[in-house]
Design a protein around this motif. Structure first.
Motif, mmCIF file in Angstrom:
data_model
loop_
_atom_site.group_PDB
_atom_site.id
_atom_site.type_symbol
_atom_site.label_atom_id
_atom_site.label_comp_id
_atom_site.label_asym_id
_atom_site.label_seq_id
_atom_site.Cartn_x
_atom_site.Cartn_y
_atom_site.Cartn_z
ATOM 1 N N THR B 191 0.868 -1.181 0.000
ATOM 2 C CA THR B 191 0.000 0.000 0.000
ATOM 3 C C THR B 191 0.899 1.224 0.000
ATOM 4 O OG1 THR B 191 -1.724 -1.153 1.215
ATOM 5 C CG2 THR B 191 -1.810 1.250 1.242
ATOM 6 N N ARG B 192 0.717 2.064 -1.008
ATOM 7 C CA ARG B 192 1.605 3.211 -1.166
ATOM 8 C C ARG B 192 0.835 4.514 -1.268
ATOM 9 N NH1 ARG B 192 6.605 1.645 -5.221
ATOM 10 N NH2 ARG B 192 7.615 0.223 -3.771
ATOM 11 N N VAL B 193 1.495 5.578 -0.847
ATOM 12 C CA VAL B 193 0.957 6.924 -1.038
ATOM 13 C C VAL B 193 1.182 7.312 -2.494
ATOM 14 C CG1 VAL B 193 1.241 9.354 -0.431
ATOM 15 C CG2 VAL B 193 1.352 7.592 1.361
ATOM 16 N N THR B 194 0.104 7.757 -3.153
ATOM 17 C CA THR B 194 0.246 8.103 -4.568
ATOM 18 C C THR B 194 0.144 9.604 -4.820
ATOM 19 O OG1 THR B 194 -2.122 7.750 -4.908
ATOM 20 C CG2 THR B 194 -0.665 5.883 -5.355
ATOM 21 N N GLY B 195 -0.151 10.372 -3.771
ATOM 22 C CA GLY B 195 -0.253 11.810 -3.958
ATOM 23 C C GLY B 195 -1.067 12.448 -2.854
ATOM 24 N N VAL B 196 -1.166 13.762 -2.921
ATOM 25 C CA VAL B 196 -1.863 14.529 -1.891
ATOM 26 C C VAL B 196 -2.770 15.542 -2.566
ATOM 27 C CG1 VAL B 196 -1.516 16.311 -0.126
ATOM 28 C CG2 VAL B 196 -0.097 14.264 -0.105
ATOM 29 N N PRO B 213 3.033 12.614 4.065
ATOM 30 C CA PRO B 213 3.667 11.898 2.942
ATOM 31 C C PRO B 213 3.004 12.294 1.632
ATOM 32 C CG PRO B 213 2.188 10.418 4.133
ATOM 33 C CD PRO B 213 2.184 11.726 4.890
#
Lengths: 215, 215
Positions: B191-196, B213
């Motif tokens: 599970t990854r952060v892909t943007g804000v 993040p």
């Protein structure tokens, strides 16, 4: 385009909190079930709840669960609840109170039906492999009769289900007008493929087939 | 280094299938609970199981659940099961039968204790914010008394819990020696952060703080 009947939640499957987050669209139920790779199966054992993770797949209006994680021990017609959750983001709010998460979840309530017909079991198992590993259903060997008997699939009809979602920015945007200018927003999450490891029993240079995602 | 007592699963919380996948290490229980961002809370309502997703956090040997998703309506001492699953990979096997998933899951069984002490509630809520959004507990506003009363946290003691994991290659490696050279392996997931996305109520150029993040 296929017209699907709307969800018909009974009184007990109504979403009680945040009713604005309920979606009464059968297509959305299907989409959540189809995107999720893991389901949580709830049972009642000796009067107390037990929740175990399991692989699942939807075929039409039936949800199939893999006979691992205790599902194989389910009695016929036993009441179950199968819940699937996709976490789309974390909501960084201006207050601890409004901190939240963006998600899509489906809650299916019904009764477990052990799959005893071998033809149905093959269809369900093929769908299950296709769901978690698309293309692998052709690449890998279908089950022998012995393997099929040992798989213990269960089926749950999608008669009673609800979908709940949260999306969008923090709920405390009004705080900005009230003079609070600290940053708030949403951190988006996604489950991604990060790589592949070839089975060590194989020569390391065995080519990875095209249907396998490598990240 | 802190020495932690081993898990002491009772007869009913023993892992029944694939006992080799059970881990009796309290540190591993903590690690699974601490890494997961979503828990599934099982209850018994009118004799039938109900499973709802919820945010959670571990503080020492107590698991706290956010009072959303029906948790707020839990009766004191009501039996609950809280299950957390981390999906680490998909196991592409040579046979449909051995198709599997790599995962770590924790199953906590206990009784719900509504958190009524405001001091405990603040500690738990701070931990919850820190768990899902590290740093946000300092950046965001602690709850007012009214907000605190409306939060409805529940606590579950980590007295009865089990951890089950699967890792490594497909279980059908012996098929290679038997002459099956088709590819098999593991597709790793994360599970990854892909943007804000900054809250639209703010000026678009509001700087994103360093603790958030951004992918």
């Amino acid at each position: 385009m296929v017209t699907v009947p709307p969800l018909s939640p009974t009184e007990r499957s109504r979403v009680r909190r945040h009713r604005d987050r309920q979606r009464s669209d059968r297509a959305e139920l299907h989409a959540v079930l189809d995107e999720a790779l893991v389901a949580h199966l709830g049972r009642v054992v000796d009067g107390e709840p037990v929740v175990l993770p399991t692989l699942h797949v939807r075929v039409g209006e039936t949800l199939y669960l893999h006979g691992s994680s205790g599902a194989a021990s389910l009695r016929g017609d036993e009441p179950v609840c199968v819940t699937v959750t996709l976490l789309d983001g974390l909501v960084y709010a201006r207050r601890w109170f409004t901190q939240s998460a963006n998600y899509r979840s489906a809650v299916v309530r019904g009764h477990a039906r052990p799959v005893t017909d071998p033809d149905e079991a093959v269809v369900a198992l093929r769908a299950l492999v296709t769901h978690v590993a698309p293309g692998q259903e052709e690449h890998a060997e279908p089950p022998s009769r012995k393997e099929l008997a040992a798989t213990g699939l269960i089926a749950v009809a999608l008669d009673e289900a609800s979908v709940k979602t949260r999306s969008g920015p923090p709920g405390d945007g009004d705080d900005v007008a009230a003079g609070d200018h600290r940053w708030a927003g949403v951190v988006h999450l996604e489950t991604r493929v990060t790589g592949v490891t070839t089975c060590p029993a194989l020569p390391a240079d065995t080519p990875v087939p095209a249907h396998v995602p490598t990240g």
